[in-house]
Design a protein around this motif. Structure first.
Motif, PDB file in Angstrom:
ATOM      1  N   LYS A   2       0.825  -1.196   0.000  1.00  0.00           N
ATOM      2  CA  LYS A   2       0.000   0.000   0.000  1.00  0.00           C
ATOM      3  C   LYS A   2       0.866   1.255   0.000  1.00  0.00           C
ATOM      4  O   LYS A   2       2.053   1.213   0.325  1.00  0.00           O
ATOM      5  N   TYR A   3       0.240   2.374  -0.352  1.00  0.00           N
ATOM      6  CA  TYR A   3       0.982   3.629  -0.444  1.00  0.00           C
ATOM      7  C   TYR A   3       1.619   4.000   0.883  1.00  0.00           C
ATOM      8  O   TYR A   3       2.794   4.401   0.925  1.00  0.00           O
ATOM      9  N   TYR A   7       5.526   4.470   1.545  1.00  0.00           N
ATOM     10  CA  TYR A   7       6.045   5.759   2.002  1.00  0.00           C
ATOM     11  C   TYR A   7       6.879   5.586   3.276  1.00  0.00           C
ATOM     12  O   TYR A   7       7.963   6.148   3.389  1.00  0.00           O
TER      13      TYR A   7
END
Length: 91
Positions: A2-3, A7
């Motif tokens: 997932k983002y 990140y």
């Protein structure tokens, strides 16, 4: 991935590489300082420093955590454990 996970991983990698760069700079400064004190290059490189030793150990632990024991490894182990405990359904 997932983002948010990507990140967070990018931020962890950024911190690790920044810390590694500072370690290299400090190691070079300490080695040069020891060389000027002793006049012997081999002795100045291999004389050791408590600070560099501890910092190096911490960097090694962080590297293992980032590159070896990452999320993919954790997910694989979790799936393997779930497969072991899964009981077949008999109709």
């Amino acid at each position: 991935m997932k983002y948010n996970q990507a990140y967070d991983r990018a931020q962890q990698l950024k911190k690790f590489y920044k810390n590694l760069l500072w370690f290299g700079i400090v190691a070079v400064i300490i080695t040069i300082r020891n060389f000027y004190r002793t006049g012997d290059f081999e002795r100045s490189v291999f004389s050791g420093s408590i600070i560099l030793t501890i910092w190096g150990i911490i960097l090694a632990v962080k590297a293992v955590k980032l590159f070896v024991l990452n999320d993919e490894w954790e997910n694989k182990i979790l799936e393997d454990e779930l497969k072991k405990t899964k009981k077949p359904i008999n109709f």
